[in-house]
Write a protein that holds these residues in place. Structure first.
Motif, PDB file in Angstrom:
ATOM      1  N   HIS A 234     155.472  86.648  59.808  1.00 26.62           N
ATOM      2  CA  HIS A 234     156.038  86.104  58.536  1.00 26.62           C
ATOM      3  C   HIS A 234     156.262  87.457  57.789  1.00 26.62           C
ATOM      4  CE1 HIS A 234     156.722  83.188  55.277  1.00 26.62           C
ATOM      5  NE2 HIS A 234     156.066  83.909  54.514  1.00 26.62           N
ATOM      6  N   HIS A 235     157.071  87.493  56.703  1.00 26.28           N
ATOM      7  CA  HIS A 235     157.459  88.478  55.843  1.00 26.28           C
ATOM      8  C   HIS A 235     156.399  88.650  54.683  1.00 26.28           C
ATOM      9  CE1 HIS A 235     161.319  89.641  57.897  1.00 26.28           C
ATOM     10  NE2 HIS A 235     161.478  88.502  58.038  1.00 26.28           N
ATOM     11  N   THR A 236     156.312  89.955  54.487  1.00 25.26           N
ATOM     12  CA  THR A 236     155.702  90.410  53.161  1.00 25.26           C
ATOM     13  C   THR A 236     156.336  91.595  52.538  1.00 25.26           C
ATOM     14  OG1 THR A 236     154.031  91.957  54.075  1.00 25.26           O
ATOM     15  CG2 THR A 236     153.193  89.641  54.280  1.00 25.26           C
ATOM     16  N   GLY A 237     155.882  91.887  51.472  1.00 23.87           N
ATOM     17  CA  GLY A 237     156.388  92.915  50.676  1.00 23.87           C
ATOM     18  C   GLY A 237     156.361  94.403  51.347  1.00 23.87           C
ATOM     19  N   GLU A 238     155.281  94.379  52.252  1.00 26.87           N
ATOM     20  CA  GLU A 238     154.907  95.423  53.165  1.00 26.87           C
ATOM     21  C   GLU A 238     155.472  95.663  54.484  1.00 26.87           C
ATOM     22  OE1 GLU A 238     150.427  95.700  53.117  1.00 26.87           O
ATOM     23  OE2 GLU A 238     150.583  96.542  51.165  1.00 26.87           O
ATOM     24  N   GLY A 239     156.280  94.399  54.817  1.00 23.32           N
ATOM     25  CA  GLY A 239     156.655  94.317  56.169  1.00 23.32           C
ATOM     26  C   GLY A 239     156.135  92.959  56.718  1.00 23.32           C
ATOM     27  N   SER A 251     139.653  69.758  70.975  1.00 31.31           N
ATOM     28  CA  SER A 251     139.431  69.396  69.548  1.00 31.31           C
ATOM     29  C   SER A 251     140.372  69.894  68.460  1.00 31.31           C
ATOM     30  CB  SER A 251     138.069  69.899  69.271  1.00 31.31           C
ATOM     31  OG  SER A 251     138.042  71.410  69.228  1.00 31.31           O
ATOM     32  N   ASN A 252     141.599  70.432  69.317  1.00 35.69           N
ATOM     33  CA  ASN A 252     142.537  70.957  68.411  1.00 35.69           C
ATOM     34  C   ASN A 252     142.092  72.023  67.388  1.00 35.69           C
ATOM     35  OD1 ASN A 252     144.533  69.471  69.310  1.00 35.69           O
ATOM     36  ND2 ASN A 252     144.579  67.854  67.769  1.00 35.69           N
ATOM     37  N   ARG A 253     140.948  72.613  67.509  1.00 38.22           N
ATOM     38  CA  ARG A 253     140.505  73.973  66.852  1.00 38.22           C
ATOM     39  C   ARG A 253     141.054  75.239  67.476  1.00 38.22           C
ATOM     40  NH1 ARG A 253     133.802  75.412  66.318  1.00 38.22           N
ATOM     41  NH2 ARG A 253     134.348  77.141  65.029  1.00 38.22           N
ATOM     42  N   ILE A 254     141.207  76.047  66.330  1.00 42.92           N
ATOM     43  CA  ILE A 254     141.799  77.346  66.650  1.00 42.92           C
ATOM     44  C   ILE A 254     140.445  78.320  67.117  1.00 42.92           C
ATOM     45  CG2 ILE A 254     142.906  79.515  65.797  1.00 42.92           C
ATOM     46  CD1 ILE A 254     144.631  76.800  66.150  1.00 42.92           C
ATOM     47  N   VAL A 255     140.398  78.521  68.411  1.00 37.54           N
ATOM     48  CA  VAL A 255     139.112  79.063  68.881  1.00 37.54           C
ATOM     49  C   VAL A 255     139.204  80.659  68.569  1.00 37.54           C
ATOM     50  CG1 VAL A 255     138.642  77.141  70.203  1.00 37.54           C
ATOM     51  CG2 VAL A 255     139.900  78.919  71.245  1.00 37.54           C
ATOM     52  N   GLY A 256     140.406  81.058  68.476  1.00 43.48           N
ATOM     53  CA  GLY A 256     140.254  82.581  68.345  1.00 43.48           C
ATOM     54  C   GLY A 256     141.817  82.877  67.871  1.00 43.48           C
ATOM     55  N   TYR A 257     141.896  84.089  66.837  1.00 46.64           N
ATOM     56  CA  TYR A 257     143.100  84.402  66.318  1.00 46.64           C
ATOM     57  C   TYR A 257     142.939  85.864  65.933  1.00 46.64           C
ATOM     58  CZ  TYR A 257     140.521  83.276  62.004  1.00 46.64           C
ATOM     59  OH  TYR A 257     139.561  83.180  61.155  1.00 46.64           O
ATOM     60  N   SER A 258     144.130  86.806  65.689  1.00 47.85           N
ATOM     61  CA  SER A 258     144.080  88.021  65.338  1.00 47.85           C
ATOM     62  C   SER A 258     145.538  88.197  64.721  1.00 47.85           C
ATOM     63  CB  SER A 258     143.990  88.798  66.674  1.00 47.85           C
ATOM     64  OG  SER A 258     144.117  90.412  66.179  1.00 47.85           O
ATOM     65  N   MET A 259     145.280  89.203  63.715  1.00 44.95           N
ATOM     66  CA  MET A 259     146.561  89.545  62.823  1.00 44.95           C
ATOM     67  C   MET A 259     146.729  91.069  63.003  1.00 44.95           C
ATOM     68  SD  MET A 259     146.232  86.919  59.833  1.00 44.95           S
ATOM     69  CE  MET A 259     144.212  86.276  60.128  1.00 44.95           C
ATOM     70  N   ASP A 260     148.114  91.501  62.856  1.00 41.98           N
ATOM     71  CA  ASP A 260     148.376  92.882  62.828  1.00 41.98           C
ATOM     72  C   ASP A 260     149.797  92.904  62.181  1.00 41.98           C
ATOM     73  OD1 ASP A 260     147.938  95.551  65.330  1.00 41.98           O
ATOM     74  OD2 ASP A 260     148.109  95.551  63.081  1.00 41.98           O
ATOM     75  N   GLY A 261     150.038  94.164  61.948  1.00 45.53           N
ATOM     76  CA  GLY A 261     151.446  94.647  61.393  1.00 45.53           C
ATOM     77  C   GLY A 261     152.494  94.832  62.534  1.00 45.53           C
ATOM     78  N   ARG A 262     152.118  94.850  63.605  1.00 47.20           N
ATOM     79  CA  ARG A 262     152.929  95.128  64.906  1.00 47.20           C
ATOM     80  C   ARG A 262     152.353  94.208  66.148  1.00 47.20           C
ATOM     81  NH1 ARG A 262     152.855 101.217  66.635  1.00 47.20           N
ATOM     82  NH2 ARG A 262     154.491 100.256  67.701  1.00 47.20           N
ATOM     83  N   MET A 263     153.672  93.491  66.725  1.00 47.64           N
ATOM     84  CA  MET A 263     153.417  92.752  67.817  1.00 47.64           C
ATOM     85  C   MET A 263     153.440  93.390  69.092  1.00 47.64           C
ATOM     86  SD  MET A 263     155.841  89.020  68.271  1.00 47.64           S
ATOM     87  CE  MET A 263     157.108  89.931  68.761  1.00 47.64           C
ATOM     88  N   GLU A 346     146.942  90.516  51.597  1.00 53.31           N
ATOM     89  CA  GLU A 346     146.671  89.065  50.794  1.00 53.31           C
ATOM     90  C   GLU A 346     147.291  88.001  51.895  1.00 53.31           C
ATOM     91  OE1 GLU A 346     149.814  88.927  48.034  1.00 53.31           O
ATOM     92  OE2 GLU A 346     149.078  87.146  46.812  1.00 53.31           O
ATOM     93  N   LEU A 347     148.269  88.149  52.518  1.00 47.18           N
ATOM     94  CA  LEU A 347     148.516  86.947  53.392  1.00 47.18           C
ATOM     95  C   LEU A 347     147.310  86.709  54.579  1.00 47.18           C
ATOM     96  CD1 LEU A 347     150.483  84.680  54.610  1.00 47.18           C
ATOM     97  CD2 LEU A 347     151.817  86.760  55.580  1.00 47.18           C
ATOM     98  N   ARG A 348     146.850  87.810  55.028  1.00 47.30           N
ATOM     99  CA  ARG A 348     145.854  87.798  55.989  1.00 47.30           C
ATOM    100  C   ARG A 348     144.850  87.056  55.577  1.00 47.30           C
ATOM    101  NH1 ARG A 348     144.501  91.525  60.018  1.00 47.30           N
ATOM    102  NH2 ARG A 348     142.310  91.236  60.973  1.00 47.30           N
ATOM    103  N   LEU A 349     144.207  87.089  54.317  1.00 47.54           N
ATOM    104  CA  LEU A 349     143.065  86.463  53.581  1.00 47.54           C
ATOM    105  C   LEU A 349     143.556  84.826  53.516  1.00 47.54           C
ATOM    106  CD1 LEU A 349     141.425  88.713  51.210  1.00 47.54           C
ATOM    107  CD2 LEU A 349     140.741  88.117  53.410  1.00 47.54           C
TER     108      LEU A 349
END
Length: 386
Positions: A234-239, A251-263, A346-349
């Protein structure tokens, strides 16, 4: 032995707690940790960030002076870093004036006073303020109006190329312009006809490194039997901000996740590390599409290290990972499309809070008997223990 939460998860929880929108006990409950652990994480974060110093007055004065000097050095380094692109291309020094204004803006990552920027770039403040009083030349002002007119005409009919746009502009009440000038402005701003737009061809997905072990059977009789994973952006003002999530089909639970500015492949590996740290799986099938991150040597090595089985769908068949796409659709409607996000932090939180507080603990799912993922797992675990 209690489970160790990943460092990325702890930082996100501390960031939510620092916002002060809810009591510490409520935040700890929402994220599934104890209040004592959250207090301890916040103390550690305060020490690492220098919030709690505890120094005497003389040392405090020296510390303030050192911080002042460090801040000045950071400002000078920021000026040089931002200016190197201009200087390397031999652009006239007057083109540096917009950079000085950007560095002095309130929302700049490192705010640099005009005096510091002018001293580092070796021109006077008087010259900068003279430019600031009249920063836009008449030609630039005229071309801005031409670009706006071209965008309006192209919006009315996307099939228009630069020739038709030039005819419409010259027939209107505004300033006239040559076709060559309109072509240049359209090319620089991506205003192209949808009919003759060049299309990229010849791109093919890489070969699969695993067989399809799911075969669109998105059901699981026990936890940690089948996991789905994918990456969204997703786009933000910083990229862009990229999210890699892993979903347990039981259970459809999200058991793990990670976020970064580069894929990168490390994004998928970090999400897998998060899931393994919280769930301790054995022989779990991890299903994904044929993205390069999931075909990378790092991700395949991580699967083998944890004793997990990889699985991959077909090329262009989004239905092979439909259960994961449904989660991203919910995320899109409930978080990503709610507003314009200015920063990645902001989007990460917002994403972390929605997953842990709303999706896991408030959103009831009919497939789970109108229970939330946390309630469903709690009931199933109690039944298994009995």
């Amino acid at each position: 032995m209690p489970k160790a939460f990943p460092e990325e998860f702890r930082r996100d929880v501390v960031a939510v707690a620092r916002k002060g929108e809810a009591p510490i006990t409520q935040i700890a409950k929402d994220f599934g940790v104890s209040p004592a652990a959250l207090h301890r994480w916040m103390k550690i974060a305060d020490k690492e960030d220098g919030v709690k110093s505890g120094v005497v007055s003389d040392d405090a004065a020296k510390l303030r002076e050192a911080n002042k000097r460090i801040r000045l050095l950071e400002q000078e380094a920021e000026v040089m870093r931002r200016a190197v692109a201009y200087l390397s291309r031999d652009i006239n020094p007057k083109m540096m004036y917009p950079l000085v204004r950007e560095l002095a803006a309130r929302d700049a990552p490192i705010k640099v006073p005009v005096a510091v920027s002018c001293r580092v770039l070796n021109f006077s403040r008087q010259a900068y303020y003279q430019w600031a009083a009249n920063p836009v030349p008449a030609r630039d002002w005229e071309e801005a109006h031409l670009i706006n007119a071209a965008i309006d005409h192209h919006r009315d009919d996307p099939a228009f190329g630069y020739r038709f746009i030039a005819d419409e502009i010259n027939a209107g009440p505004g300033p006239a312009a040559s076709e060559r000038r309109i072509w240049r402005l359209c090319s620089e701003n991506g205003i192209l006809s949808v009919i003759h737009r060049r299309r990229r061809s010849g791109l093919k997905a890489g070969p699969p490194v695993h067989d399809d072990l799911i075969e669109r059977d998105f059901s699981a009789t026990a936890p940690n039997r089948k996991w789905l994973t994918d990456i969204t952006e997703h786009h933000t003002g910083e990229g862009k901000l990229y999210l890699c999530a892993i979903k347990d089909l039981h259970s459809n639970r999200i058991v793990g996740y990670s976020m970064d500015g580069r894929m990168k492949a490390s994004l998928a590996v970090a999400a897998l590390d998060h899931a393994v740290a919280l769930r301790k799986p054995a022989g779990t099938v991890v299903h994904s599409d044929r993205g390069s991150q999931f075909r990378s040597r790092k991700f395949v090595l991580a699967l083998n290290t944890y004793g997990l089985s990889g699985s991959m769908g077909r090329v262009g068949a989004c239905g092979d990972n439909a259960a994961m796409e449904s989660f991203f659709s919910l995320l899109q409607k409930n978080v990503l499309n709610r507003k314009r996000w200015e920063t990645r932090a902001e989007l990460r939180l917002a994403i972390t809070t929605w997953i842990e507080r709303s999706y896991h603990r408030k959103r009831r799912q009919r497939a789970l008997g109108r229970l939330t993922p946390i309630e469903f797992e709690t009931i199933k675990n109690a039944a298994s223990a009995a």
